[in-house]
Design a protein around this motif. Structure first.
Motif, PDB file in Angstrom:
ATOM      1  N   ALA A 146       0.808  -1.218   0.000  1.00 47.44           N
ATOM      2  CA  ALA A 146       0.000   0.000   0.000  1.00 47.44           C
ATOM      3  C   ALA A 146       0.840   1.268   0.000  1.00 47.44           C
ATOM      4  O   ALA A 146       0.304   2.376  -0.115  1.00 47.44           O
ATOM      5  CB  ALA A 146      -0.931   0.008   1.214  1.00 47.44           C
ATOM      6  N   GLY A 147       2.148   1.113   0.156  1.00 53.14           N
ATOM      7  CA  GLY A 147       3.013   2.284   0.224  1.00 53.14           C
ATOM      8  C   GLY A 147       2.943   3.002   1.550  1.00 53.14           C
ATOM      9  O   GLY A 147       3.332   4.172   1.648  1.00 53.14           O
ATOM     10  N   THR A 148       2.482   2.315   2.589  1.00 58.59           N
ATOM     11  CA  THR A 148       2.320   2.946   3.903  1.00 58.59           C
ATOM     12  C   THR A 148       3.258   2.345   4.955  1.00 58.59           C
ATOM     13  O   THR A 148       3.096   2.620   6.156  1.00 58.59           O
ATOM     14  CB  THR A 148       0.861   2.795   4.388  1.00 58.59           C
ATOM     15  N   TRP A 149       4.221   1.529   4.506  1.00 55.13           N
ATOM     16  CA  TRP A 149       5.149   0.933   5.477  1.00 55.13           C
ATOM     17  C   TRP A 149       5.939   2.039   6.177  1.00 55.13           C
ATOM     18  O   TRP A 149       6.350   3.018   5.557  1.00 55.13           O
ATOM     19  CB  TRP A 149       6.123  -0.013   4.778  1.00 55.13           C
ATOM     20  N   LYS A 150       6.171   1.875   7.456  1.00 58.60           N
ATOM     21  CA  LYS A 150       7.003   2.827   8.188  1.00 58.60           C
ATOM     22  C   LYS A 150       7.742   2.122   9.306  1.00 58.60           C
ATOM     23  O   LYS A 150       7.345   1.036   9.760  1.00 58.60           O
ATOM     24  CB  LYS A 150       6.161   3.969   8.753  1.00 58.60           C
ATOM     25  N   ALA A 151       8.832   2.719   9.709  1.00 57.27           N
ATOM     26  CA  ALA A 151       9.621   2.180  10.814  1.00 57.27           C
ATOM     27  C   ALA A 151       8.894   2.513  12.115  1.00 57.27           C
ATOM     28  O   ALA A 151       8.858   3.667  12.536  1.00 57.27           O
ATOM     29  CB  ALA A 151      11.023   2.777  10.806  1.00 57.27           C
ATOM     30  N   GLU A 152       8.317   1.533  12.728  1.00 57.69           N
ATOM     31  CA  GLU A 152       7.487   1.745  13.913  1.00 57.69           C
ATOM     32  C   GLU A 152       7.578   0.524  14.820  1.00 57.69           C
ATOM     33  O   GLU A 152       7.986  -0.558  14.411  1.00 57.69           O
ATOM     34  CB  GLU A 152       6.023   1.948  13.492  1.00 57.69           C
ATOM     35  N   ALA A 153       7.205   0.711  16.057  1.00 57.64           N
ATOM     36  CA  ALA A 153       7.076  -0.398  16.999  1.00 57.64           C
ATOM     37  C   ALA A 153       5.594  -0.745  17.089  1.00 57.64           C
ATOM     38  O   ALA A 153       4.772   0.103  17.432  1.00 57.64           O
ATOM     39  CB  ALA A 153       7.611  -0.001  18.374  1.00 57.64           C
ATOM     40  N   VAL A 154       5.260  -1.977  16.729  1.00 58.63           N
ATOM     41  CA  VAL A 154       3.860  -2.411  16.729  1.00 58.63           C
ATOM     42  C   VAL A 154       3.713  -3.588  17.683  1.00 58.63           C
ATOM     43  O   VAL A 154       4.452  -4.570  17.592  1.00 58.63           O
ATOM     44  CB  VAL A 154       3.400  -2.834  15.319  1.00 58.63           C
ATOM     45  N   HIS A 155       2.771  -3.484  18.589  1.00 55.65           N
ATOM     46  CA  HIS A 155       2.502  -4.548  19.547  1.00 55.65           C
ATOM     47  C   HIS A 155       1.220  -5.267  19.124  1.00 55.65           C
ATOM     48  O   HIS A 155       0.152  -4.663  19.061  1.00 55.65           O
ATOM     49  CB  HIS A 155       2.359  -3.979  20.957  1.00 55.65           C
ATOM     50  N   PHE A 156       1.337  -6.532  18.841  1.00 52.73           N
ATOM     51  CA  PHE A 156       0.192  -7.311  18.395  1.00 52.73           C
ATOM     52  C   PHE A 156      -0.512  -7.902  19.617  1.00 52.73           C
ATOM     53  O   PHE A 156      -0.605  -7.258  20.629  1.00 52.73           O
ATOM     54  CB  PHE A 156       0.668  -8.374  17.395  1.00 52.73           C
ATOM     55  N   GLY A 157      -1.015  -9.116  19.554  1.00 50.62           N
ATOM     56  CA  GLY A 157      -1.669  -9.694  20.719  1.00 50.62           C
ATOM     57  C   GLY A 157      -3.089  -9.198  20.904  1.00 50.62           C
ATOM     58  O   GLY A 157      -3.760  -8.757  19.971  1.00 50.62           O
ATOM     59  N   LEU A 158      -3.568  -9.231  22.137  1.00 46.93           N
ATOM     60  CA  LEU A 158      -4.965  -8.905  22.436  1.00 46.93           C
ATOM     61  C   LEU A 158      -5.280  -7.435  22.250  1.00 46.93           C
ATOM     62  O   LEU A 158      -6.435  -7.062  22.032  1.00 46.93           O
ATOM     63  CB  LEU A 158      -5.304  -9.316  23.878  1.00 46.93           C
ATOM     64  N   THR A 159      -4.281  -6.571  22.353  1.00 45.05           N
ATOM     65  CA  THR A 159      -4.535  -5.137  22.251  1.00 45.05           C
ATOM     66  C   THR A 159      -4.510  -4.639  20.805  1.00 45.05           C
ATOM     67  O   THR A 159      -4.855  -3.495  20.546  1.00 45.05           O
ATOM     68  CB  THR A 159      -3.488  -4.355  23.063  1.00 45.05           C
TER      69      THR A 159
END
Length: 356
Positions: free
Chosen positions: A306-319
């Motif tokens: 989508a051209g929206t990739w960015k260097a970020e910290a992403v927390h998956f899981g229940l939240t």
């Protein structure tokens, strides 16, 4: 044996309770030799371990994925590979995927460099690759990198995204379930290696156990030193069962088979995961804590396309907006057990309980 599902709906799941691997189980030795040859010579990594046919698409975006372990480990790597397969199918013609598996630690950097020289995005699996990823990413500032399962408190850099599968959250649920199911009031945790993420998970296992049953005794965590060594894992489990524990939590890959053997021998039980199987497959399992590692590969691929990739910290899981952690209990657990686990899950989702 029946299953009691404490399910949070999410869409990125493929047959979570089937026991048949999605993989063509070729010889691990042949795969390892092929990968070693690819890394040593000037052949493409796309030939290592079998590659998506999308790589023949000259104009496609390119994604390379480093799987340090086996794609058929019934654990972290296989869960991730299922997401790799889903992403490759979804983005066929748009993204060309390539992969390498069963790479020795000494070869992480070389594998990442080879991917980086011809990829738009490089993904690595496991905290054991953290140092190599950061070193290579600094050399290729124009390439995107994503690390899955690295240190939970790490910070992204200009071209590194950090994806946290929330193994600590899953371990918290495992600890809670273990404590609630324990008849002896003593539980324990066995990890594959003493990596920061696994040490943190061990602590959260203890936190979950005490939150669910304040009087429970939690033995000191044991670290096998190898996620796939079933023999050493069995020895660790036998020690825990011998010390009074009757339910174990774990973060292992093939090593969990050793825990199951120890449980059968000692009359104990364990919580499986990150891939759940039918409860009838092995009565040693009191349940499974699921973590969809592959959803993070899908996330990275979706944003790249989508051209929206960015260097970020992403927390998956229940939240996360589409939760990727869950728990399945075997048999017919008491209603009070299911109720308590649902309460703890709700507190995690609301932020009342944090595990990172």
């Amino acid at each position: 044996m029946a299953q009691s599902r404490l399910r949070t709906p999410h869409v990125h799941r493929t047959s979570p309770l089937h026991g048949t691997s999605l993989l063509h189980r070729t010889s691990p030795l042949r795969r390892a030799l092929a990968c070693a040859s690819a890394l040593a010579g000037l052949v493409a990594l796309t030939g290592c371990g079998g590659t998506s046919a999308a790589n023949s698409s000259g104009g496609a975006l390119k994604v390379g994925v480093l799987f340090p372990g086996s794609l058929s480990d019934d654990g972290f790597m296989e869960s991730a590979y299922r997401g790799y397969q889903r992403a490759a199918k979804k983005h066929a013609g748009t993204i060309a995927f390539s992969k390498v598996e069963q790479v020795a630690p000494a070869d992480y950097e070389q594998a990442l460099v080879r991917f980086a020289t011809g990829s738009d995005l490089v993904i690595s699996l496991g905290g054991q690759t953290d140092a190599a990823v950061r070193k290579v990413a600094a050399r290729f500032p124009g390439v995107h990198f994503a690390e899955i399962g690295g240190p939970a408190d790490a910070k992204p850099t200009a071209n590194i995204a950090l994806y946290d599968p929330q193994q600590a959250e899953a371990a918290y649920l495992s600890g809670a379930a273990s404590a609630l199911l324990s008849k002896k009031g003593t539980v324990a945790f066995v990890g594959g290696a003493e990596l920061p993420a696994i040490v943190n998970a061990a602590q959260e296992f203890a936190n979950g156990a005490k939150a669910a049953a304040p009087g429970v005794k939690v033995l000191a965590p044991q670290y096998v030193g190898d996620f796939n060594d079933a023999t050493k894992a069995k020895q660790s489990a036998l020690a825990d069962y011998g010390a009074g524990a009757d339910v174990l939590g774990q973060i292992l890959n093939l090593g969990h088979k050793g825990l199951a053997q120890a449980a059968t021998q000692s009359g104990g039980a364990l919580l499986g995961g990150p891939i759940a199987h039918p409860c009838s497959a092995d009565p040693a399992y009191a349940g499974y804590v699921e973590t969809d590692i592959g959803a993070e590969i899908e996330y990275a691929a979706d944003h790249l396309a989508a051209g929206t990739w960015k260097a970020e910290a992403v927390h998956f899981g229940l939240t996360f907006e589409q939760p990727h952690n869950d728990i399945v209990l075997c048999g017919n657990p008491p209603a009070a057990v299911a109720k308590k686990l649902e309460e703890l899950k709700a507190k995690i989702k609301s932020g009342d309980i944090t595990t990172r």
